[in-house]
Write an enzyme that holds these catalytic residues in place. Sequence first.
Site, mmCIF file in Angstrom:
data_model
loop_
_atom_site.group_PDB
_atom_site.id
_atom_site.type_symbol
_atom_site.label_atom_id
_atom_site.label_comp_id
_atom_site.label_asym_id
_atom_site.label_seq_id
_atom_site.Cartn_x
_atom_site.Cartn_y
_atom_site.Cartn_z
ATOM 1 N N LYS A 87 0.743 -1.230 -0.043
ATOM 2 C CA LYS A 87 0.001 -0.031 0.044
ATOM 3 C C LYS A 87 1.055 1.329 -0.135
ATOM 4 O O LYS A 87 0.599 2.179 -0.771
ATOM 5 C CB LYS A 87 -0.964 -0.035 1.412
ATOM 6 C CG LYS A 87 -1.860 -0.990 1.471
ATOM 7 C CD LYS A 87 -2.599 -1.062 2.668
ATOM 8 C CE LYS A 87 -2.140 -1.053 3.881
ATOM 9 N NZ LYS A 87 -1.210 -2.201 4.286
ATOM 10 N N ARG A 122 -9.236 1.562 9.388
ATOM 11 C CA ARG A 122 -8.633 0.151 9.782
ATOM 12 C C ARG A 122 -9.784 -0.634 10.827
ATOM 13 O O ARG A 122 -9.361 -1.661 11.184
ATOM 14 C CB ARG A 122 -7.341 0.238 10.464
ATOM 15 C CG ARG A 122 -6.272 -0.288 9.917
ATOM 16 C CD ARG A 122 -5.044 0.108 10.703
ATOM 17 N NE ARG A 122 -3.571 -0.794 10.541
ATOM 18 C CZ ARG A 122 -2.800 -0.378 9.965
ATOM 19 N NH1 ARG A 122 -2.618 0.805 9.190
ATOM 20 N NH2 ARG A 122 -1.815 -1.102 9.738
ATOM 21 N N ARG A 164 11.903 -5.635 4.571
ATOM 22 C CA ARG A 164 11.832 -4.465 4.318
ATOM 23 C C ARG A 164 12.832 -3.649 4.989
ATOM 24 O O ARG A 164 13.058 -3.986 6.243
ATOM 25 C CB ARG A 164 10.478 -3.826 4.901
ATOM 26 C CG ARG A 164 10.346 -2.322 4.903
ATOM 27 C CD ARG A 164 8.949 -1.754 4.840
ATOM 28 N NE ARG A 164 8.112 -2.336 6.065
ATOM 29 C CZ ARG A 164 6.684 -2.275 6.109
ATOM 30 N NH1 ARG A 164 6.076 -1.661 5.262
ATOM 31 N NH2 ARG A 164 6.149 -2.738 7.229
ATOM 32 N N ARG A 200 12.059 -1.793 10.796
ATOM 33 C CA ARG A 200 10.981 -1.388 11.865
ATOM 34 C C ARG A 200 10.890 -2.458 12.870
ATOM 35 O O ARG A 200 10.984 -3.479 12.761
ATOM 36 C CB ARG A 200 9.621 -1.313 11.078
ATOM 37 C CG ARG A 200 9.318 0.054 10.356
ATOM 38 C CD ARG A 200 8.243 0.325 9.557
ATOM 39 N NE ARG A 200 7.065 -0.430 10.263
ATOM 40 C CZ ARG A 200 5.823 -0.400 9.388
ATOM 41 N NH1 ARG A 200 5.763 0.482 8.196
ATOM 42 N NH2 ARG A 200 4.598 -0.735 9.909
ATOM 43 N N ARG A 253 0.549 -8.768 13.865
ATOM 44 C CA ARG A 253 -0.274 -7.851 12.933
ATOM 45 C C ARG A 253 -1.317 -8.506 12.152
ATOM 46 O O ARG A 253 -2.161 -7.867 11.575
ATOM 47 C CB ARG A 253 1.059 -6.982 12.259
ATOM 48 C CG ARG A 253 1.689 -5.826 13.015
ATOM 49 C CD ARG A 253 2.785 -5.545 12.500
ATOM 50 N NE ARG A 253 2.614 -4.719 11.399
ATOM 51 C CZ ARG A 253 3.672 -4.671 10.296
ATOM 52 N NH1 ARG A 253 4.867 -5.045 10.326
ATOM 53 N NH2 ARG A 253 3.406 -3.735 9.278
HETATM 54 P P1 AP5 Z 1 4.934 -1.468 1.852
HETATM 55 O O1 AP5 Z 1 4.410 -0.776 0.601
HETATM 56 O O2 AP5 Z 1 5.808 -0.827 2.987
HETATM 57 O O3 AP5 Z 1 3.596 -2.292 2.475
HETATM 58 P P2 AP5 Z 1 2.466 -1.720 3.397
HETATM 59 O O4 AP5 Z 1 1.228 -2.346 2.588
HETATM 60 O O5 AP5 Z 1 2.450 -0.265 3.009
HETATM 61 O O6 AP5 Z 1 2.693 -2.445 4.453
HETATM 62 P P3 AP5 Z 1 3.014 -1.664 6.149
HETATM 63 O O7 AP5 Z 1 3.302 -2.878 6.952
HETATM 64 O O8 AP5 Z 1 3.458 -0.415 6.015
HETATM 65 O O9 AP5 Z 1 1.392 -1.542 6.407
HETATM 66 P P4 AP5 Z 1 0.771 -1.449 7.834
HETATM 67 O O10 AP5 Z 1 -0.511 -1.447 7.432
HETATM 68 O O11 AP5 Z 1 1.172 -2.557 8.614
HETATM 69 O O12 AP5 Z 1 1.774 -0.541 8.465
HETATM 70 P P5 AP5 Z 1 1.507 0.924 9.009
HETATM 71 O O13 AP5 Z 1 2.623 1.677 9.053
HETATM 72 O O14 AP5 Z 1 0.138 1.426 8.291
HETATM 73 O O15 AP5 Z 1 5.721 -2.814 1.349
HETATM 74 C C1 AP5 Z 1 6.482 -3.922 2.279
HETATM 75 C C2 AP5 Z 1 7.662 -4.118 1.777
HETATM 76 O O16 AP5 Z 1 7.434 -4.855 0.460
HETATM 77 C C3 AP5 Z 1 8.746 -2.940 1.061
HETATM 78 O O17 AP5 Z 1 10.020 -3.301 1.661
HETATM 79 C C4 AP5 Z 1 8.523 -2.986 -0.044
HETATM 80 O O18 AP5 Z 1 9.773 -2.289 -0.808
HETATM 81 C C5 AP5 Z 1 8.188 -4.350 -0.517
HETATM 82 N N1 AP5 Z 1 7.291 -4.229 -2.046
HETATM 83 C C6 AP5 Z 1 6.216 -3.331 -1.848
HETATM 84 N N2 AP5 Z 1 5.379 -3.515 -3.134
HETATM 85 C C7 AP5 Z 1 6.034 -4.472 -3.839
HETATM 86 C C8 AP5 Z 1 5.885 -5.446 -4.690
HETATM 87 N N3 AP5 Z 1 4.698 -5.208 -5.614
HETATM 88 N N4 AP5 Z 1 6.957 -6.259 -5.184
HETATM 89 C C9 AP5 Z 1 7.900 -6.486 -4.376
HETATM 90 N N5 AP5 Z 1 8.126 -6.097 -3.419
HETATM 91 C C10 AP5 Z 1 7.203 -4.983 -2.971
HETATM 92 O O19 AP5 Z 1 0.818 0.756 10.522
HETATM 93 C C11 AP5 Z 1 1.839 0.608 11.480
HETATM 94 C C12 AP5 Z 1 1.147 0.329 12.857
HETATM 95 O O20 AP5 Z 1 0.685 1.647 13.088
HETATM 96 C C13 AP5 Z 1 0.011 -0.421 13.079
HETATM 97 O O21 AP5 Z 1 0.377 -1.898 13.292
HETATM 98 C C14 AP5 Z 1 -0.786 0.169 13.959
HETATM 99 O O22 AP5 Z 1 -0.270 -0.029 15.266
HETATM 100 C C15 AP5 Z 1 -0.577 1.672 13.839
HETATM 101 N N6 AP5 Z 1 -1.646 2.408 12.840
HETATM 102 C C16 AP5 Z 1 -1.473 2.868 11.778
HETATM 103 N N7 AP5 Z 1 -2.549 3.258 11.248
HETATM 104 C C17 AP5 Z 1 -3.769 2.936 12.153
HETATM 105 C C18 AP5 Z 1 -5.086 3.023 12.132
HETATM 106 N N8 AP5 Z 1 -5.745 3.530 11.048
HETATM 107 N N9 AP5 Z 1 -5.718 2.514 13.412
HETATM 108 C C19 AP5 Z 1 -4.948 2.336 14.495
HETATM 109 N N10 AP5 Z 1 -3.649 2.123 14.237
HETATM 110 C C20 AP5 Z 1 -2.864 2.330 13.365
#
Ligand code: AP5
Length: 218
Positions: A13, A88, A127, A160, A171
Amino acid sequence: MRLILLGPPGAGKGTQSKVLSEKFHIPHISTGDMLREAIKGNSPVGLAAQEYMNRGELVPDDVVIELIRDRLSKKNSEDGFILDGFPRTKKQAEMLDSVLHTMKRGIDMVVYFNTSTDVIIRRLSGRRICRSCGTNYHVKNIPPKVQGICDACSGTLYQREDDKEGTIKNRLEVYERQTSPLIDYYEEKGKLRTISGDLELEEAYKSFLKLFTEENLL
Ligand code: AP5
């Protein structure tokens, strides 16, 4: 264009949001990034969020909802935005509906990244992120030119805390329990479109362009 990107951790994403944001000149709004910034700045929101994030739990709805309400009221989100990692929970989705309704705006499309578990685990465990500018890498899929060093700013890359093995499992469970019900929520509203989260970067981007064309968003 007003988009929500929905999907499990590691689905890509954030990576696609960045590309789309640059291409279409609309802000990429990631609650995960906002919370990490708050932690870095030792703000009260950061202090409230840190323990939840390290455990792989969701930060309480009220904290995140306030962040988003404030962010959507900023001028540069008037003409569109990409929401990444928000909403979420059902409560967050309902609050978003209500905030947008007050602003007389609506969501154009919710794109769900349907992603297999083995792909998620490989992506999250590989990552690496730049400590200075936040650029995202993957040790195998998107490696930096020099191991451990950011191509863009020569900053140091780090893993991370919540990308470590035990936390990834939690997660994924949290996603299934609290976030995956939003697939039905947006399906019922006729907003949901699905792409494969397993695709390579370029193919995933092309899937977006195809959806935008089909929905007359270009
Ligand atoms: P990446 O693009 O970073 O994946 P992502 O879907 O963004 O995954 P995240 O882990 O960042 O999502 P998340 O939702 O768990 O974390 P967030 O920061 O929102 O890609 C991942 C890896 O794959 C990278 O290395 C990339 O280079 C590689 N890649 C990507 N696409 C690729 C492809 N097509 N082919 C090959 N490789 C690829 O949230 C973190 C924490 O914050 C949560 O756990 C929670 O505690 C809190 N939080 C955030 N938002 C909320 C909310 N709305 N409500 C409550 N808590 C929240």
